[in-house]
Design a protein around this motif. Structure first.
Motif, PDB file in Angstrom:
ATOM      1  N   TYR A 255       0.836  -1.421   0.011  1.00 50.97           N
ATOM      2  CA  TYR A 255      -0.011   0.053  -0.030  1.00 50.97           C
ATOM      3  C   TYR A 255       1.422   1.378   0.397  1.00 50.97           C
ATOM      4  CZ  TYR A 255      -3.379   3.297   1.732  1.00 50.97           C
ATOM      5  OH  TYR A 255      -3.417   5.096   1.605  1.00 50.97           O
ATOM      6  N   LEU A 256       1.898   1.533   0.710  1.00 48.92           N
ATOM      7  CA  LEU A 256       3.130   2.696   0.963  1.00 48.92           C
ATOM      8  C   LEU A 256       3.859   2.610  -0.512  1.00 48.92           C
ATOM      9  CD1 LEU A 256       3.474   2.318   5.020  1.00 48.92           C
ATOM     10  CD2 LEU A 256       2.392   3.918   4.251  1.00 48.92           C
ATOM     11  N   LEU A 257       4.070   1.831  -1.121  1.00 46.98           N
ATOM     12  CA  LEU A 257       5.232   1.924  -1.855  1.00 46.98           C
ATOM     13  C   LEU A 257       4.105   1.994  -3.269  1.00 46.98           C
ATOM     14  CD1 LEU A 257       7.524  -0.897  -1.390  1.00 46.98           C
ATOM     15  CD2 LEU A 257       7.594   0.978  -1.248  1.00 46.98           C
ATOM     16  N   GLU A 258       2.845   1.856  -3.169  1.00 48.96           N
ATOM     17  CA  GLU A 258       2.253   2.020  -4.478  1.00 48.96           C
ATOM     18  C   GLU A 258       1.617   4.123  -4.148  1.00 48.96           C
ATOM     19  OE1 GLU A 258      -0.776  -0.532  -4.344  1.00 48.96           O
ATOM     20  OE2 GLU A 258       0.107  -1.866  -5.780  1.00 48.96           O
ATOM     21  N   GLN A 259       1.987   4.098  -2.779  1.00 42.30           N
ATOM     22  CA  GLN A 259       0.928   5.780  -2.902  1.00 42.30           C
ATOM     23  C   GLN A 259       2.261   6.295  -3.417  1.00 42.30           C
ATOM     24  OE1 GLN A 259      -1.706   6.580  -1.805  1.00 42.30           O
ATOM     25  NE2 GLN A 259      -1.366   4.362  -1.499  1.00 42.30           N
ATOM     26  N   SER A 260       2.299   7.803  -4.193  1.00 47.88           N
ATOM     27  CA  SER A 260       2.887   9.128  -4.925  1.00 47.88           C
ATOM     28  C   SER A 260       3.582   9.569  -3.702  1.00 47.88           C
ATOM     29  CB  SER A 260       2.085   9.731  -5.970  1.00 47.88           C
ATOM     30  OG  SER A 260       1.492  10.799  -6.074  1.00 47.88           O
ATOM     31  N   PRO A 261       4.614  10.322  -3.806  1.00 50.06           N
ATOM     32  CA  PRO A 261       5.484  11.416  -2.896  1.00 50.06           C
ATOM     33  C   PRO A 261       4.306  11.600  -2.788  1.00 50.06           C
ATOM     34  CG  PRO A 261       6.872   9.910  -4.551  1.00 50.06           C
ATOM     35  CD  PRO A 261       5.731   9.818  -4.812  1.00 50.06           C
ATOM     36  N   ASP A 262       3.846  12.153  -3.020  1.00 53.39           N
ATOM     37  CA  ASP A 262       3.131  13.642  -2.928  1.00 53.39           C
ATOM     38  C   ASP A 262       1.884  13.307  -2.762  1.00 53.39           C
ATOM     39  OD1 ASP A 262       4.563  15.187  -4.331  1.00 53.39           O
ATOM     40  OD2 ASP A 262       3.481  15.845  -6.260  1.00 53.39           O
ATOM     41  N   ALA A 263       0.689  12.020  -2.552  1.00 53.37           N
ATOM     42  CA  ALA A 263      -0.465  11.673  -1.920  1.00 53.37           C
ATOM     43  C   ALA A 263      -0.017  11.316  -0.531  1.00 53.37           C
ATOM     44  CB  ALA A 263      -1.176  10.474  -3.130  1.00 53.37           C
ATOM     45  N   LEU A 264       1.824  10.780   0.026  1.00 52.86           N
ATOM     46  CA  LEU A 264       1.945   9.896   1.083  1.00 52.86           C
ATOM     47  C   LEU A 264       1.987  11.858   1.692  1.00 52.86           C
ATOM     48  CD1 LEU A 264       2.429   7.578   2.023  1.00 52.86           C
ATOM     49  CD2 LEU A 264       5.076   7.616   2.000  1.00 52.86           C
ATOM     50  N   ALA A 265       2.697  12.283   1.304  1.00 51.99           N
ATOM     51  CA  ALA A 265       3.105  13.157   1.770  1.00 51.99           C
ATOM     52  C   ALA A 265       1.351  13.922   2.631  1.00 51.99           C
ATOM     53  CB  ALA A 265       4.044  14.336   1.246  1.00 51.99           C
ATOM     54  N   ALA A 266       0.220  14.032   1.486  1.00 51.68           N
ATOM     55  CA  ALA A 266      -0.538  15.337   2.147  1.00 51.68           C
ATOM     56  C   ALA A 266      -1.512  14.267   2.959  1.00 51.68           C
ATOM     57  CB  ALA A 266      -1.468  15.475  -0.271  1.00 51.68           C
ATOM     58  N   GLY A 267      -0.951  13.171   3.506  1.00 49.89           N
ATOM     59  CA  GLY A 267      -2.227  12.381   4.071  1.00 49.89           C
ATOM     60  C   GLY A 267      -1.923  12.529   5.267  1.00 49.89           C
ATOM     61  N   VAL A 268      -3.153  12.618   5.763  1.00 53.75           N
ATOM     62  CA  VAL A 268      -3.502  12.878   8.020  1.00 53.75           C
ATOM     63  C   VAL A 268      -3.439  11.002   7.996  1.00 53.75           C
ATOM     64  CG1 VAL A 268      -4.787  13.426   9.417  1.00 53.75           C
ATOM     65  CG2 VAL A 268      -4.554  14.150   7.565  1.00 53.75           C
ATOM     66  N   HIS A 269      -2.198  10.789   8.944  1.00 51.34           N
ATOM     67  CA  HIS A 269      -1.745   9.567   9.151  1.00 51.34           C
ATOM     68  C   HIS A 269      -2.199   8.850  10.704  1.00 51.34           C
ATOM     69  CE1 HIS A 269      -0.121   9.152   5.471  1.00 51.34           C
ATOM     70  NE2 HIS A 269       0.916  10.140   5.611  1.00 51.34           N
ATOM     71  N   PHE A 270      -3.053   8.278  11.146  1.00 55.79           N
ATOM     72  CA  PHE A 270      -3.822   8.085  12.197  1.00 55.79           C
ATOM     73  C   PHE A 270      -4.337   6.573  12.448  1.00 55.79           C
ATOM     74  CE2 PHE A 270      -7.446   8.913   9.200  1.00 55.79           C
ATOM     75  CZ  PHE A 270      -8.068   7.415   9.954  1.00 55.79           C
ATOM     76  N   LEU A 271      -3.941   6.179  13.778  1.00 56.50           N
ATOM     77  CA  LEU A 271      -4.705   4.853  14.008  1.00 56.50           C
ATOM     78  C   LEU A 271      -5.867   5.035  14.896  1.00 56.50           C
ATOM     79  CD1 LEU A 271      -0.840   3.204  15.992  1.00 56.50           C
ATOM     80  CD2 LEU A 271      -2.374   3.266  13.533  1.00 56.50           C
ATOM     81  N   GLU A 272      -6.635   6.223  15.106  1.00 59.04           N
ATOM     82  CA  GLU A 272      -7.521   6.277  15.366  1.00 59.04           C
ATOM     83  C   GLU A 272      -8.147   7.669  15.766  1.00 59.04           C
ATOM     84  OE1 GLU A 272      -7.703   7.196  20.457  1.00 59.04           O
ATOM     85  OE2 GLU A 272      -6.281   5.224  20.344  1.00 59.04           O
ATOM     86  N   ASN A 273      -9.616   7.843  15.746  1.00 52.57           N
ATOM     87  CA  ASN A 273      -9.575   9.935  15.794  1.00 52.57           C
ATOM     88  C   ASN A 273     -10.984   9.056  16.450  1.00 52.57           C
ATOM     89  OD1 ASN A 273     -12.416   9.075  13.585  1.00 52.57           O
ATOM     90  ND2 ASN A 273     -10.085   8.926  11.727  1.00 52.57           N
ATOM     91  N   HIS A 274     -11.973   9.906  16.829  1.00 50.78           N
ATOM     92  CA  HIS A 274     -13.591   9.766  17.295  1.00 50.78           C
ATOM     93  C   HIS A 274     -14.709   9.167  16.828  1.00 50.78           C
ATOM     94  CE1 HIS A 274     -14.056  13.779  14.797  1.00 50.78           C
ATOM     95  NE2 HIS A 274     -15.541  13.066  14.558  1.00 50.78           N
ATOM     96  N   ASP A 275     -14.333   8.662  15.307  1.00 48.65           N
ATOM     97  CA  ASP A 275     -15.064   7.731  14.495  1.00 48.65           C
ATOM     98  C   ASP A 275     -14.734   6.170  14.417  1.00 48.65           C
ATOM     99  OD1 ASP A 275     -17.270   9.412  13.766  1.00 48.65           O
ATOM    100  OD2 ASP A 275     -15.416  10.747  12.130  1.00 48.65           O
ATOM    101  N   GLU A 276     -13.594   6.172  15.113  1.00 46.95           N
ATOM    102  CA  GLU A 276     -12.660   4.992  15.155  1.00 46.95           C
ATOM    103  C   GLU A 276     -12.509   4.246  16.143  1.00 46.95           C
ATOM    104  OE1 GLU A 276     -12.890   3.498  11.776  1.00 46.95           O
ATOM    105  OE2 GLU A 276     -12.042   5.043  10.546  1.00 46.95           O
ATOM    106  N   PRO A 277     -12.541   2.870  16.870  1.00 48.36           N
ATOM    107  CA  PRO A 277     -12.375   2.191  17.463  1.00 48.36           C
ATOM    108  C   PRO A 277     -10.804   2.537  17.965  1.00 48.36           C
ATOM    109  CG  PRO A 277     -12.970   0.268  16.013  1.00 48.36           C
ATOM    110  CD  PRO A 277     -13.348   2.016  15.191  1.00 48.36           C
ATOM    111  N   ARG A 278     -11.080   2.707  19.335  1.00 46.80           N
ATOM    112  CA  ARG A 278      -9.637   3.413  20.518  1.00 46.80           C
ATOM    113  C   ARG A 278      -8.848   1.568  19.625  1.00 46.80           C
ATOM    114  NH1 ARG A 278      -8.508   7.378  22.587  1.00 46.80           N
ATOM    115  NH2 ARG A 278     -10.184   8.390  23.499  1.00 46.80           N
TER     116      ARG A 278
END
Length: 508
Positions: free
Chosen positions: A307-330
């Motif tokens: 998944y990560l290697l298939e992302q363009s450098p621009d898309a990866l640098a503009a991503g908000v990377h997370f393991l949780e937020n108020h909409d996802e399980p802890r």
């Protein structure tokens, strides 16, 4: 500097602060030690989720909804009606409530954050308003509506008819307005749907966004993809069109209106369905990286690497990377500690915006409905606390987040060894003579690979290598590492952070 966004559940945090201190608090009273902690952890942006008020009608719906009541019973046994403040996304007004000290208190908090190099982020909801907003009565023509009842509508108490839906302009009209919705889920019954086909509605919403921008440094835009013309047209096909149709994309106009006065204003989109690139083209700085979250949850090392290697450098640098937020399980419920560490290092070492949620670094396990303004206390999980303390400590020392970053494709450690398929390799290049390599093995077994020598690094001379976990230091020759790659041997779910600095003279 790679940004780090920190989401605060403002309503719950305020209840806790006032309970502990035994007095009313204002935003400008935010405890100094908490601001200092954010600064020490490298937080660049604080998102106050839940600032805007919810009205009485929306609160009543939140208190009476049977499904929500079951959740309240589970996460907050013995809850009281006063604990239910209503959804922060059923906004009754884009105004700072007096409970928090009003506009002046917010601006004073913002100044205190600025003194620590931290920006203030607030919510902006482009798709809908709360039922209690005065515009529902004063300007029903700004919302998707129908001359008669339809599924997903409510009868609105409105003024003289200006919508063209019926009533002939003779006094109050019977009007049915649509609740806001995502096309794949039932309507949100505490909201009303903006009509993004209407020129007047767009002007009102753009003006609102400009007013919000005067209070903060950026906005997190809720479900930003719902107001794209193509998505909106599919969602509301067959509903009466407004009398004042408008062309063009809302986001292009809205972002330009703000940036004409605030060029550095930050736009963060909650976005899904593969539409993240479209939103970035319209001006968003960062968009949610739900795809990474999903592959991390699945936990398959080759899938994460692919998944990560298939992302363009621009898309990866503009991503908000997370393991949780108020909409996802802890995250502490989803990831056992060993997987949690590998996943957290991946999120926190990638280029782009890193995103941490209130309670995540302490291992909180209760996913709280956003409608609640009180949460039960939870004891920190020492194993999770240790993971994040390690990350904060090493990132600061190793220069992760500074300079340019990119992913490397692992090379096999030797012929017939496939374990490198489970590795994620991230290099942060601070200068031609200094870089930091973060290696993460997502497999449930030990693995080996070789990391290619970074293209931007000097390819000759003696290099000092410092490993930030175990703390060892070594010297190596660049020519050998360029020819063979940087050998890595990691335990199951292991992480290694290697800082390379070029030295003078021959290898010792």
């Amino acid at each position: 500097m790679s940004p780090l966004l920190w989401e605060v559940n403002l309503r719950c945090r305020w209840t806790e602060l006032e309970s502990v201190h035994g007095r009313r608090f204002q935003l400008c009273d935010w405890p100094e030690e908490e601001l200092d902690l954010w600064q020490a952890r490298g937080v660049t942006d604080v998102w106050l989720m839940g600032l805007w008020p919810t009205g009485p009608r929306a609160r009543q719906i939140a208190r009476e909804h049977p499904d929500l009541r079951l959740v309240y019973d589970t996460v907050l046994p013995g809850w009281r009606p006063d604990d239910v403040a209503g959804s922060p996304y059923a906004i009754a007004a884009y105004e700072v409530p007096e409970r928090f000290g009003g506009r002046d208190a917010l601006l004073r908090l913002r100044e205190r954050l600025h003194q620590r190099g931290i920006r203030l982020i607030l919510d902006f909801v482009p798709n809908h308003l709360g039922l209690d907003h005065p515009w529902v009565r004063e300007h029903p023509e700004w919302f998707v509506g129908s001359p008669g009842p339809r599924p997903g509508t409510f009868e609105a108490a409105v003024g003289p008819d200006r919508s063209g839906l019926g009533g002939g302009g003779r006094g109050p009209a019977r009007r049915w307005l649509a609740h806001g919705r995502d096309p794949y889920f039932p309507p949100w019954t505490d909201t009303v749907q903006w009509d993004h086909r209407s020129a007047a509605a767009r002007r009102a919403l753009v003006n609102t966004l400009c007013e919000v921008a005067g209070l903060c440094d950026g906005v997190r835009c809720d479900m930003a993809m719902l107001v794209l013309r193509s998505v909106f047209a599919r969602t509301w096909e067959g509903w009466p069109a407004p009398a004042d149709p408008v062309d063009g994309e809302f986001w292009a106009e809205a972002i330009e209106a703000v940036r004409s006065k605030r060029p550095d204003f930050l736009f963060v989109a909650e976005a899904y369905w593969g539409l993240e690139g479209c939103l970035r083209e319209l001006g968003f700085d960062f968009t949610y990286d739900k795809g990474l979250y999903d592959v991390l949850v699945r936990g398959e090392g080759p899938g994460i690497q692919r998944y990560l290697l298939e992302q363009s450098p621009d898309a990866l640098a503009a991503g908000v990377h997370f393991l949780e937020n108020h909409d996802e399980p802890r995250a502490s419920r989803v990831f056992p500690p060993d997987r949690h560490r590998a996943a957290a290092w991946t999120v926190m070492a990638l280029p782009g915006m890193r995103f941490l949620h209130d309670g995540q670094c302490e291992g909180a396990r209760l996913r709280l409905p956003v409608q609640l303004s009180r949460r039960p206390p939870e004891q920190p999980d020492p194993a999770i606390v240790q993971i994040y303390e390690e990350i904060f400590r090493i990132q600061k020392r190793a220069g992760i987040g500074r300079g340019g970053a990119r992913l490397l494709t692992p090379l096999a450690a030797w012929e017939g060894n496939p374990s490198g398929l489970n590795f994620v390799l991230i290099v942060w290049q601070q200068a031609a003579d200094r870089f930091t390599l973060v290696a993460i093995n997502h497999a449930p077994h030990p693995g080996q690979c070789r990391a290619p020598w970074p293209a931007e690094a000097v390819r000759s001379g003696r290099w000092r290598v410092h490993e930030h976990g175990a703390g060892w230091t070594d010297q190596r020759d660049a020519a050998a590492m360029v020819a063979q790659g940087i050998y890595l041997d990691l335990p199951a779910r292991g992480v290694q952070v290697l800082e390379f600095t070029r030295m003078e003279g021959p290898v010792a």
